[in-house]
Design a protein around this motif. Sequence first.
Motif, PDB file in Angstrom:
ATOM      1  N   ILE A  96     -35.371  -6.076  -0.218  1.00 14.48           N
ATOM      2  CA  ILE A  96     -34.361  -6.663  -1.109  1.00 14.48           C
ATOM      3  C   ILE A  96     -34.329  -8.171  -0.931  1.00 14.48           C
ATOM      4  N   ILE A 121     -22.314  -6.580  -8.652  1.00  5.76           N
ATOM      5  CA  ILE A 121     -23.213  -5.732  -7.856  1.00  5.76           C
ATOM      6  C   ILE A 121     -22.431  -5.039  -6.745  1.00  5.76           C
ATOM      7  N   HIS A 122     -21.545  -5.792  -6.084  1.00  7.33           N
ATOM      8  CA  HIS A 122     -20.774  -5.206  -4.979  1.00  7.33           C
ATOM      9  C   HIS A 122     -19.887  -4.059  -5.455  1.00  7.33           C
ATOM     10  N   GLN A 123     -19.488  -4.121  -6.725  1.00  8.39           N
ATOM     11  CA  GLN A 123     -18.624  -3.048  -7.229  1.00  8.39           C
ATOM     12  C   GLN A 123     -19.401  -1.776  -7.505  1.00  8.39           C
ATOM     13  N   GLN A 124     -20.720  -1.875  -7.510  1.00  5.78           N
ATOM     14  CA  GLN A 124     -21.510  -0.700  -7.873  1.00  5.78           C
ATOM     15  C   GLN A 124     -22.352  -0.119  -6.752  1.00  5.78           C
ATOM     16  N   VAL A 125     -22.753  -0.948  -5.806  1.00 10.78           N
ATOM     17  CA  VAL A 125     -23.591  -0.430  -4.726  1.00 10.78           C
ATOM     18  C   VAL A 125     -23.084  -0.885  -3.359  1.00 10.78           C
ATOM     19  N   PRO A 126     -23.202  -0.012  -2.365  1.00 13.41           N
ATOM     20  CA  PRO A 126     -22.671  -0.351  -1.034  1.00 13.41           C
ATOM     21  C   PRO A 126     -23.640  -1.171  -0.204  1.00 13.41           C
ATOM     22  N   LEU A 127     -24.075  -2.310  -0.698  1.00 12.22           N
ATOM     23  CA  LEU A 127     -24.995  -3.139   0.084  1.00 12.22           C
ATOM     24  C   LEU A 127     -24.207  -4.019   1.042  1.00 12.22           C
ATOM     25  N   PHE A 131     -26.580 -11.323   0.709  1.00 14.82           N
ATOM     26  CA  PHE A 131     -26.547 -12.292  -0.385  1.00 14.82           C
ATOM     27  C   PHE A 131     -26.616 -13.736   0.100  1.00 14.82           C
ATOM     28  N   LYS A 149     -16.613  -3.753   4.211  1.00 11.68           N
ATOM     29  CA  LYS A 149     -16.077  -2.736   3.312  1.00 11.68           C
ATOM     30  C   LYS A 149     -14.604  -2.972   2.978  1.00 11.68           C
TER      31      LYS A 149
END
Lengths: 256, 233
Positions: free
Chosen positions: A10, A90-96, A101, A248
């Motif tokens: 990534i 992006i943060h709202q959709q995937v737990p990276l 970043f 989180k």
Amino acid sequence: MSDLLRYKDIIFYRTLAGLKSEARRNHLGYLWFVLEPLLSTGVLYFAMSHLTGQRGAVAVFTILLGMLVWQWFEGSVMLSADSLTNKFHIHQQVPLPKYLFPLVDIGTNTIRFAFAFSIVLAACLFFGSGPSLTLLWLPLVLGLQLALITGLSLVVSISVTLLPDLRVLLQSGFRMLFFVSGIFFTAERVPAHLLPYFHANPVTVLIESYRAIILNHRAPDLALLGQTALTATAFLVLGAFIQTYFDKRLLKLTNV
Amino acid sequence: MSEALIQLENTGVYYRSGRARGPAGIASPWALRGLNLQIRRGEKLGIVGRNGCGKSTLLRLLAGIISPDEGSVRYARPGLHVQLLALGVGFEGHLSGAENAILSGLFMGKSRRHMESRLREIQDFSELGDAFHLPVNTFSSGMNARLGFSIALQTDPEVFLIDEILGVGDHAFLIKSQAAIREKFKSDTTVVLISHDARVIGDICSRAVWMNRGTILAEGDPADVCRSYESKR
């Protein structure tokens, strides 16, 4: 650490993507990586040579090195300040993990720096006093600066996301730091009683070290570099703690 | 009864915005409270509820995007791949459709190798043809949605979280994409579907939960749950 390995693709892909899109946005593309520091050096050299009467290649390279080192530092940290807010969708959709970043932003800016720095280094050696064994100190200084940038960016990226007002403070802080970090002047111009304060600034220490190594063929001041290493370590530890604690929790605390 | 993949025990989540802190807040800050829920392997769980009942918070909690403030969320094993169906996550305009497919897949927890092996399927399903290798900022919004959907479909998570069955693209692709999602409901993938449309849940889910104000009001057979939800509206 094992996480970092998992996410290396990534970081790699996004860094490349960042560089690509940046280069394709402008007509001159990658050339800007070198042109930008050259332009600001031109302005500073013009002003300083009139003020101090110092002219010639050494004066140019002194400022140019300061400018490059500063832009690597300031550019990376300021990019990190926005790296989480910019990617909120992006943060709202995937737990990276959030730290990816700022790391990507540091990566992009570091490659940009590496590109410009290698050209300037070659020019310094060619027009200056040639290569010497002291250049072996370079990786240490570069590594220290990268550590300082990373630590500070890890702290800044979360803090600015939580308290957007900090961004303005940070900008003012950097503006002030720009004038006192010895980018367009050297330690000789600093009054003796102010020197301890001058050298308390890790950016100053880094800039002076690069100049000592590249322009003067001297070893850097290890005591001062040791201080810088301590500062960098403190920021890295604080950054790791903040990133872990807020990873989180961030989305529950902000409503961007 | 099959094994529980995710287990919520007395779970609560609350939001604090930077400004509204302390007793001044009028509404309860708890988005979820005292939630007990099991998601079992292979089941198709439907969650109904009106806007603001905590459905989206629940999805984020299950996906591991946020942590609980109370109680616990337990996964059957660490690294269980729970994925929100999301379109075009992290698309970069200057990269090609194929490059974005890999990047987006990495974001959704897949390896580069996995995504590279699925490029053919993604290109075919998205019906992009040769445009697949052009930068996505030359795409129309419909093409973007088709690409995003085709990528999401190839991420094969162990638990698929879906926020409304959305079809994308023009009419033909809309039908095709909805069919593809319904296909997931026939396979043995575990699916959690959120909707405010009780009919959809009644149609395709094997179990349903009715949520209101962050708590569970009813749980069980989709037809029963949806009937009581509809009658209370």
